[in-house]
Design an enzyme around this catalytic site. Structure first.
Site, PDB file in Angstrom:
ATOM      1  N   LYS A 114       0.956  -1.246  -0.142  1.00 19.03           N
ATOM      2  CA  LYS A 114       0.115   0.091  -0.036  1.00 19.03           C
ATOM      3  C   LYS A 114       0.882   1.023  -0.078  1.00 19.03           C
ATOM      4  CE  LYS A 114      -0.588  -0.132   5.060  1.00 19.03           C
ATOM      5  NZ  LYS A 114      -1.725  -0.555   6.123  1.00 19.03           N
ATOM      6  N   ARG A 127     -11.659   0.550  13.912  1.00 16.79           N
ATOM      7  CA  ARG A 127     -11.342   1.349  12.749  1.00 16.79           C
ATOM      8  C   ARG A 127     -11.958   0.330  11.727  1.00 16.79           C
ATOM      9  NH1 ARG A 127      -5.082   1.165  11.115  1.00 16.79           N
ATOM     10  NH2 ARG A 127      -5.915  -0.831  10.176  1.00 16.79           N
ATOM     11  N   TYR A 130      13.509  31.758   8.632  1.00  8.96           N
ATOM     12  CA  TYR A 130      12.110  32.564   8.950  1.00  8.96           C
ATOM     13  C   TYR A 130      12.060  32.849  10.540  1.00  8.96           C
ATOM     14  CZ  TYR A 130       9.724  32.239   4.421  1.00  8.96           C
ATOM     15  OH  TYR A 130       9.845  32.128   3.140  1.00  8.96           O
ATOM     16  N   MET A 162       9.553  25.401   3.008  1.00  5.75           N
ATOM     17  CA  MET A 162       8.889  24.394   2.066  1.00  5.75           C
ATOM     18  C   MET A 162       9.913  23.700   1.402  1.00  5.75           C
ATOM     19  SD  MET A 162       5.749  24.846  -0.333  1.00  5.75           S
ATOM     20  CE  MET A 162       4.841  25.450   0.940  1.00  5.75           C
TER      21      MET A 162
HETATM   22  C1  LIG Z   1      -1.165  -1.679   6.837  1.00  7.04           C
HETATM   23  C2  LIG Z   1      -1.720  -2.944   7.112  1.00  7.04           C
HETATM   24  C3  LIG Z   1      -0.830  -4.146   7.330  1.00  7.04           C
HETATM   25  C4  LIG Z   1       0.657  -4.041   7.408  1.00  7.04           C
HETATM   26  O1  LIG Z   1       0.995  -3.501   8.804  1.00  7.04           O
HETATM   27  P1  LIG Z   1       2.389  -3.468   8.983  1.00  7.04           P
HETATM   28  O2  LIG Z   1       2.507  -3.042  10.552  1.00  7.04           O
HETATM   29  O3  LIG Z   1       2.835  -2.459   8.115  1.00  7.04           O
HETATM   30  O4  LIG Z   1       3.000  -4.826   8.569  1.00  7.04           O
HETATM   31  C5  LIG Z   1      -1.688  -5.290   7.513  1.00  7.04           C
HETATM   32  N1  LIG Z   1      -3.161  -5.397   7.746  1.00  7.04           N
HETATM   33  C6  LIG Z   1      -3.783  -4.193   7.315  1.00  7.04           C
HETATM   34  C7  LIG Z   1      -5.387  -4.312   7.327  1.00  7.04           C
HETATM   35  C8  LIG Z   1      -3.078  -2.747   7.081  1.00  7.04           C
HETATM   36  O5  LIG Z   1      -3.870  -1.661   7.165  1.00  7.04           O
END
Ligand SMILES: *Cc1c(COP(=O)(O)O)cnc(C)c1O
Length: 372
Positions: A34, A130, A259, A307
């Site tokens: 991801k 979540r 700044y 920036m």
């Molecule tokens: C990001 C994520 C993972 C991977 O978690 P890591 O701690 O980065 O290995 C696994 N499962 C879900 C649902 C996630 O959102």
């Protein structure tokens, strides 16, 4: 537009981490790619060549990209709105997570329209509050999925997934509690007539520290990139961020820098300018704390980050424009690490690596370079 700062991705480091996790997961490893593989770029091939048997990501858009790069490898997408293009997922052969009855109805309808069968993973929220189905909705969701399997036949529940809230703290009793809730969730699913074959719970931290959490598959993200949230295992950091020195300025004592002049020189010194700033992902909260490496020595970044640029106090070293500064790297040569940048800015390693901006040029070295 490039800043001329460069992020080098060491594919060999990712390969070594992947092999370690594949071994810990007894060969049942989903590489979580991801957020553009946590900002590392295209690593699908490196992952599958080094022991990952599944690929995973959040959105379906990402999953389609992975599908092109890894034909034939099972892919799971687990975070999508109800009106996502489920039919496209069915056609592309992408598994999807289902957290609510609304998602289930939408997936089933889309699979029928596409003339296929959706492979789904029912997702339960074990306490992180979540993503995933509320525990109070779990039995009804399983019941409904079983009904869809038996009647329309447009969905097949191949997996059950959960995600631990507290795996970063291996000794927390919350881990055992959530594992028990996961076991219960699988029992409930089976009692409703479902036959999930891929139960998956562990991410990086649990794969390293909770053998009881391995089940049929581990979903590992951070660890592949050298980040161990459990801080128990030595992994290989893959990223090096460098920036060219644009100019060097000699100033006297009492010169305010940046700044608001939050920092001033206490002696005559040389100030080197780097063309990277908070717009490129160097957190502004690290102002006044961060270091970079110039000519093999650590030098403080001074004043508030801008920036597009930061200023480094290089003292009396005869540093010249055109030389290269190392912002962070694996730390093997005394350069600052991602972990240190995370500490200086009050965040976690993950946020540093995914935060490096689009203006920074990416270059992959190692395995991927060789096999490209
Ligand atoms: C990001 C994520 C993972 C991977 O978690 P890591 O701690 O980065 O290995 C696994 N499962 C879900 C649902 C996630 O959102």
């Amino acid at each position: 537009m490039s800043t001329a700062a460069e992020l080098t991705v060491d594919a060999d480091a990712v390969a070594r981490n992947t092999r370690l996790f594949a071994e810990r997961a007894h060969g049942h490893l989903m590489a979580v790619l991801k957020a553009d593989a946590f900002g590392h770029g295209d690593l699908a091939r490196v992952a599958t060549d080094n022991g990952a048997s599944w690929l995973g990501t959040t959105s379906l858009a990402d999953a389609h990209d992975l599908r092109e790069r890894a034909p034939g490898t099972p892919i799971l997408s687990w975070l999508n709105p109800v009106d996502a293009d489920w039919g496209g997922a069915v056609v592309a052969g992408i598994d999807v997570a289902v957290p609510t009855a609304e998602h289930l109805h939408a997936v089933s309808r889309a699979a029928a329209a596409a003339g296929g069968i959706a492979r789904i993973h029912l997702h339960i929220d074990l306490g992180i509050n979540r993503d995933g189905a509320a525990r109070s909705d779990w039995a009804a969701l399983c019941e409904l999925a079983a009904l869809h399997e038996r009647t329309s036949g447009r969905v097949r529940v191949v997996g059950i997934m959960g995600h631990l809230s507290s795996a970063d703290a291996p000794s927390s009793p919350e881990n055992a509690r959530e594992r028990m809730l996961f076991d219960n969730a699988v029992r409930v699913a089976r009692a409703r007539g479902l036959r999930p074959v891929v139960r998956h719970l562990a991410a990086s931290a649990a794969t390293l520290t909770q053998p009881e959490a391995l089940y049929d598959l581990s979903r590992v993200g951070a660890g592949l990139y050298g980040i161990d949230p459990s801080r128990t295992t030595s992994l290989h950091s893959a990223l090096t961020l460098t920036a060219p020195i644009v100019s060097v300025k000699r100033v006297g004592a009492g010169a305010g820098v940046g700044y608001a002049h939050t920092w001033s020189t206490s002696r005559p010194t040389s100030l080197a300018l780097l063309p990277v700033g908070y717009g490129d992902g160097l957190p502004r909260t690290a102002s006044g704390r961060a270091w970079v490496q110039v000519r093999g020595r650590r030098r403080p970044v001074v004043g508030l980050f801008s920036m597009d640029q930061v200023v480094v106090d290089v003292g009396d070293d005869p540093v010249m424009a055109g030389e290269t500064a190392t912002v962070f790297g694996p730390g093997d040569h005394g350069e600052p690490t991602v972990r240190e940048w995370a500490d200086w800015s009050g965040t976690i390693d993950h946020a540093i690596v995914v935060g490096i901006g689009a203006r920074v040029t990416r270059r992959t070295v190692g395995l991927a370079e060789v096999s490209a």
